[in-house]
Design an enzyme around this catalytic site. Structure first.
Site, PDB file in Angstrom:
ATOM      1  N   ASP A  78     -95.361  41.877 -55.917  1.00 55.68           N
ATOM      2  CA  ASP A  78     -94.260  41.800 -54.948  1.00 55.68           C
ATOM      3  C   ASP A  78     -94.792  41.192 -53.653  1.00 55.68           C
ATOM      4  O   ASP A  78     -95.499  41.840 -52.900  1.00 55.68           O
ATOM      5  CB  ASP A  78     -93.718  43.217 -54.701  1.00 55.68           C
ATOM      6  CG  ASP A  78     -92.515  43.245 -53.769  1.00 55.68           C
ATOM      7  OD1 ASP A  78     -92.204  42.203 -53.155  1.00 55.68           O
ATOM      8  OD2 ASP A  78     -91.879  44.309 -53.666  1.00 55.68           O
ATOM      9  N   ARG A 132     -78.128  33.620 -51.474  1.00 55.89           N
ATOM     10  CA  ARG A 132     -78.543  34.418 -52.620  1.00 55.89           C
ATOM     11  C   ARG A 132     -79.656  33.720 -53.405  1.00 55.89           C
ATOM     12  O   ARG A 132     -80.566  34.362 -53.917  1.00 55.89           O
ATOM     13  CB  ARG A 132     -77.335  34.677 -53.535  1.00 55.89           C
ATOM     14  CG  ARG A 132     -77.606  35.608 -54.690  1.00 55.89           C
ATOM     15  CD  ARG A 132     -78.061  36.966 -54.203  1.00 55.89           C
ATOM     16  NE  ARG A 132     -78.148  37.935 -55.287  1.00 55.89           N
ATOM     17  CZ  ARG A 132     -78.685  39.142 -55.141  1.00 55.89           C
ATOM     18  NH1 ARG A 132     -79.173  39.509 -53.975  1.00 55.89           N
ATOM     19  NH2 ARG A 132     -78.735  39.984 -56.159  1.00 55.89           N
ATOM     20  N   SER A 191     -86.553  48.891 -51.636  1.00 51.73           N
ATOM     21  CA  SER A 191     -86.247  47.790 -50.741  1.00 51.73           C
ATOM     22  C   SER A 191     -85.463  48.313 -49.527  1.00 51.73           C
ATOM     23  O   SER A 191     -85.928  49.242 -48.870  1.00 51.73           O
ATOM     24  CB  SER A 191     -85.464  46.725 -51.516  1.00 51.73           C
ATOM     25  OG  SER A 191     -85.528  45.485 -50.880  1.00 51.73           O
ATOM     26  N   HIS A 238     -90.778  41.370 -56.543  1.00 52.98           N
ATOM     27  CA  HIS A 238     -89.959  42.395 -55.891  1.00 52.98           C
ATOM     28  C   HIS A 238     -88.880  42.928 -56.848  1.00 52.98           C
ATOM     29  O   HIS A 238     -88.498  44.089 -56.787  1.00 52.98           O
ATOM     30  CB  HIS A 238     -89.319  41.808 -54.635  1.00 52.98           C
ATOM     31  CG  HIS A 238     -88.574  42.811 -53.814  1.00 52.98           C
ATOM     32  ND1 HIS A 238     -89.168  43.957 -53.341  1.00 52.98           N
ATOM     33  CD2 HIS A 238     -87.286  42.855 -53.386  1.00 52.98           C
ATOM     34  CE1 HIS A 238     -88.272  44.656 -52.647  1.00 52.98           C
ATOM     35  NE2 HIS A 238     -87.124  44.015 -52.662  1.00 52.98           N
ATOM     36  N   ASP A 239     -88.400  42.059 -57.708  1.00 50.66           N
ATOM     37  CA  ASP A 239     -87.381  42.446 -58.694  1.00 50.66           C
ATOM     38  C   ASP A 239     -87.805  43.638 -59.549  1.00 50.66           C
ATOM     39  O   ASP A 239     -86.962  44.332 -60.113  1.00 50.66           O
ATOM     40  CB  ASP A 239     -87.095  41.258 -59.629  1.00 50.66           C
ATOM     41  CG  ASP A 239     -85.616  40.909 -59.656  1.00 50.66           C
ATOM     42  OD1 ASP A 239     -84.873  41.428 -58.804  1.00 50.66           O
ATOM     43  OD2 ASP A 239     -85.217  40.123 -60.537  1.00 50.66           O
TER      44      ASP A 239
END
Lengths: 380, 201
Positions: free
Chosen positions: A325, A220, A151, A358-359
Site C-alpha cells: 500500500d 475516480r 482508510s 491500498h485496495d
C-alpha cells in the site's frame, strides 16, 4: 432490530433538531442512513461500529433485495466472519456530507426546497463522528466492544476513539493515517480539480441537469491508480489491448484504460461529485494530533478536545497495514501505533504481505479475518 | 526452530519490577509476556516477525508489534520501557551490537539470555562429529538454521563490556537445573545458558 439473515435494508434516522458542524455552521435537521446486523445482547455491550471509506456507505454487508453484489465489506461481516454477526451487533452508517442517505450537498435544503450544493457546510472527520454519536444515542448504545475502519474509516475510528475513549473497549484501524502527507493531498486535489474543471459542475449547481460525470469519473480513475500497486497493475493488465483492430485514435484500447474507464463510469452512477469534493476535503484536513490539542468552542461534552485522552490507558488497539500500500504506507500505520502506545493503549501492529496495494483493505480478507477474529475474541 | 528455554522465565520475573513497561524482542507466542502480565502486572509489548506467532499473541490478548528487530527499533523513543528483553533470540540477530545499543536506548535495562556455545556438549559435538551447526538447540543445516551467531558466555561477557554495557546481574544455568549467580570456575564449559541484566555504564 431483527434482520433477515440474507437481506437487509438501509434505515434512515431523521434528526429533527439542529446539527452544529465543527466549522460553526448549523443545519436545521439531518438524516442519518445506517444498517445494523446481528443482535444487540441484553447487556447492550456487544456492539461494533464499522466506519466506511471515501466511496463507501451504510451498506457494509449482506444483500439488498434485488442486488447481485453484497455490501462493501461483506467478506468481513457476517456469521462466522471476522466481525461475527452471531456474536456482535454490527452498525454502519453513511457519513455526513455523503450521498448515500445521510445528509450531504445533494440533500434538499428545507429553507429553499433545492439541493444544498456548495451551501452545505464544510465537513470534518469529527463531524462524521458527532453524527454517529447521535445515531448511537438513538440506538441506546453507550459502550461499544470495538470501532473499526479502513482508510478514511480508520481516520473516523481514531478520531472517535480519541474523543470518546470511554465509549470503546478497543479500536481497529486498517490502512490509514493520522494525517495526510503532501502526496496524499496532491492526489485528492487532482481529483477535485478534475471535477471542478468539468463545465457541468457549474459551481456545484448541477442537480437539475447532467452532473459532471466526466470530471467525477476522472477523479475516480486517479483514485483507482493510487489504490493498486504497480506490480499488481502490471500483472493484471500489462500492455494487453482489448481492441486490437480499432483504428480510432485516443479511444481506450489498453486493458488498463478499459479498467479505469469502467471504474469511473460505474462510480458516477452511485456517487455525487459534490460529496466527493466535501469528503476528500475532510480527509485532507484531518490531523489527529492537532485536533486533540485544539479547542472546540461549539459543542458541549467534549468542550476541550483531547480532554479524555488519559481514559485511553489500558484500552486495546489493533493497527493493520498492507505491505504494497503506497497510498497509506505501513510507515503511517506505525506512527499510529507509536502515538497510542505513548498513551498506554495496548496496541498491536501487523503488516500484511500482499501485492494488492491500498485496495487490499477491501479485498484481502483471509489474513485480516484471522487477526481480527483473534483480536475481538481476546477482548474481555 | 530454536527452542525457548522456559528456565529463564523465573529469573526474568525475579528481575522485573512490578508494573514496569516491558518490551520483549522476539516474543514468540507471547508466553513470557503473558506470564509477566499475570505475576508482575507489567505493561508488555512483544516484537515478532512471524505471522503465525503474531496471530497467537493477538489471540491471547498480548500486545504485539510486527517488526524485524534488526531494523525497526528506531521507532520507539528513548526510555520508552523499563526493561527490554531478548530471550534466546540474540543468536538469530544480524547486528547484535546495534540491537543491544537500541535495547539500552529504548529501555533503562536490558535482559539478554544466550545459549552457551562453549558448553561441553557443544564442544564435544564439534570435536567428535566435526559438525559446527548441529548443537542441541539448533535445527536445520548450516544453510537454513536461523542461528547466525555462535557465541560462548565468556565471549559475550568480555565483548559486552567493550561496548560500554555493564552486567548488573547474571545467572548461569547448568545441567540438572542448577542455577548460579556467581561465575563458577569452568562456567564457560559447564553452563548451558546464561542470562544477564544489563545497563549502560
Amino acid at each position: 432490530m431483527s434482520h433477515n439473515p440474507t437481506f437487509v435494508e438501509t434505515e434512515v434516522l431523521s434528526v429533527e433538531r439542529p446539527f452544529r458542524f465543527e466549522s460553526g455552521d448549523i443545519l436545521p435537521r439531518i438524516d442519518i442512513a445506517y444498517e445494523t446486523y446481528g443482535q444487540l445482547n441484553e447487556r447492550r455491550d456487544n456492539a461494533v461500529l464499522i466506519e466506511h471509506a471515501l466511496s463507501g456507505d451504510a451498506h457494509a454487508a449482506f444483500y439488498h433485495k434485488g442486488d447481485r453484489k453484497p455490501g462493501w465489506w461483506d467478506c468481513m461481516i457476517g456469521p462466522g466472519k471476522a466481525f461475527d454477526t452471531d456474536r456482535y451487533f454490527v452498525i454502519c452508517s453513511n457519513v455526513i456530507g455523503g450521498c448515500r442517505g445521510t445528509s450531504g450537498p445533494s440533500s434538499i435544503n428545507p429553507a429553499t426546497g433545492r439541493p444544498y450544493g456548495l451551501t452545505f457546510p464544510p465537513i470534518s472527520i469529527r463531524d462524521m463522528v458527532e453524527v454517529q454519536r447521535i445515531l448511537l444515542k438513538h440506538l441506546g448504545i453507550d459502550r461499544l466492544k470495538c470501532i473499526a475502519g479502513g482508510s478514511m474509516g480508520g481516520m473516523q475510528t481514531l478520531q472517535f476513539f480519541c474523543d470518546y475513549p470511554f465509549q470503546f473497549e478497543s479500536f481497529i484501524c486498517i490502512a490509514s493515517s493520522m494525517k495526510h502527507s503532501a502526496q496524499q493531498i496532491a492526489f485528492n486535489e487532482v481529483g477535485r480539480r478534475a471535477i471542478m474543471a468539468d463545465p457541468r459542475w457549474n459551481n456545484g449547481n448541477y442537480y437539475d441537469d447532467v452532473p459532471p460525470e466526466g470530471g467525477l469519473s476522472v477523479a475516480r480513475m486517479i483514485g483507482h491508480i493510487t489504490y493498486l500497486s504497480e506490480k499488481m497493475m502490471q500483472e493484471k493488465f500489462g500492455r494487453l489491448k482489448k481492441d486490437k483492430e480499432s483504428r480510432a485514435i485516443f479511444r481506450p484500447s489498453f486493458e488498463v484504460e478499459h479498467y479505469l474507464d469502467y471504474q469511473g463510469i460505474s462510480f458516477v452512477k452511485r456517487f455525487d461529485a459534490n460529496s466527493y469534493l466535501y469528503i476528500t476535503n475532510a480527509i485532507d484536513n484531518f490531523d489527529l494530533k492537532t485536533s486533540l490539542s485544539s479547542r472546540d468552542r461549539f459543542r458541549g461534552e467534549g468542550r476541550q478536545r483531547g480532554a479524555h485522552l488519559d481514559d485511553m490507558r489500558g484500552k486495546r488497539g489493533l493497527v493493520i497495514s498492507f505491505s504494497s500500500d503506497w497510498l497509506y504506507p505501513p510507515s503511517q500505520s506505525k506512527e499510529i501505533v507509536q502515538f497510542f502506545s505513548a498513551f498506554n493503549v495496548r496496541v498491536s501492529y501487523t503488516e500484511i504481505a500482499t501485492e494488492h496495494g491500498h485496495d487490499a483493505f477491501l479485498t484481502d480478507y483471509t489474513r485480516p479475518s484471522e487477526i481480527i477474529w483473534g483480536f475481538l475474541s481476546s477482548l474481555s | 526452530m530454536y527452542k525457548i528455554p522456559a528456565q529463564t522465565y523465573p529469573i526474568i520475573q525475579e528481575w522485573i519490577a512490578h508494573g514496569s513497561r516491558v518490551l520483549d524482542l522476539g516474543c514468540g507466542d507471547g508466553s513470557l509476556l503473558k506470564t509477566l502480565a499475570g505475576t508482575k502486572q507489567v505493561e508488555g509489548i512483544g516484537v515478532e516477525i512471524s505471522e503465525e506467532m503474531i496471530l497467537k499473541c493477538i489471540s491471547k490478548g498480548i500486545c504485539v508489534y510486527q517488526a524485524d528487530i534488526d531494523k525497526d527499533l528506531s521507532e520507539w523513543d528513548d526510555g520508552s520501557f523499563d526493561y527490554v528483553v531478548l530471550n534466546a533470540t540474540l543468536q538469530v540477530i544480524t547486528r547484535p551490537y546495534r540491537v543491544i545499543e537500541e535495547m539500552l536506548r529504548v529501555g533503562r535495562f536490558a535482559i539478554i539470555s544466550i545459549s552457551n556455545f562453549g558448553y561441553a556438549r557443544n564442544r564435544l559435538r564439534v570435536l567428535a562429529q566435526g559438525r559446527v551447526s548441529s548443537s542441541a538447540r539448533i535445527s536445520g543445516g548450516w544453510h537454513d538454521t536461523p542461528v547466525l551467531r555462535y557465541v560462548s558466555l565468556k565471549e559475550f561477557i568480555s565483548s559486552i563490556r567493550e561496548i560500554g554495557v555493564e552486567i548488573m546481574d547474571a545467572r548461569y544455568i547448568f545441567p540438572f537445573n542448577v542455577v548460579s549467580s556467581t561465575r563458577w570456575p569452568l562456567y564457560n564449559l559447564l553452563a548451558k545458558e546464561g542470562i544477564f541484566r544489563l545497563r549502560r555504564t
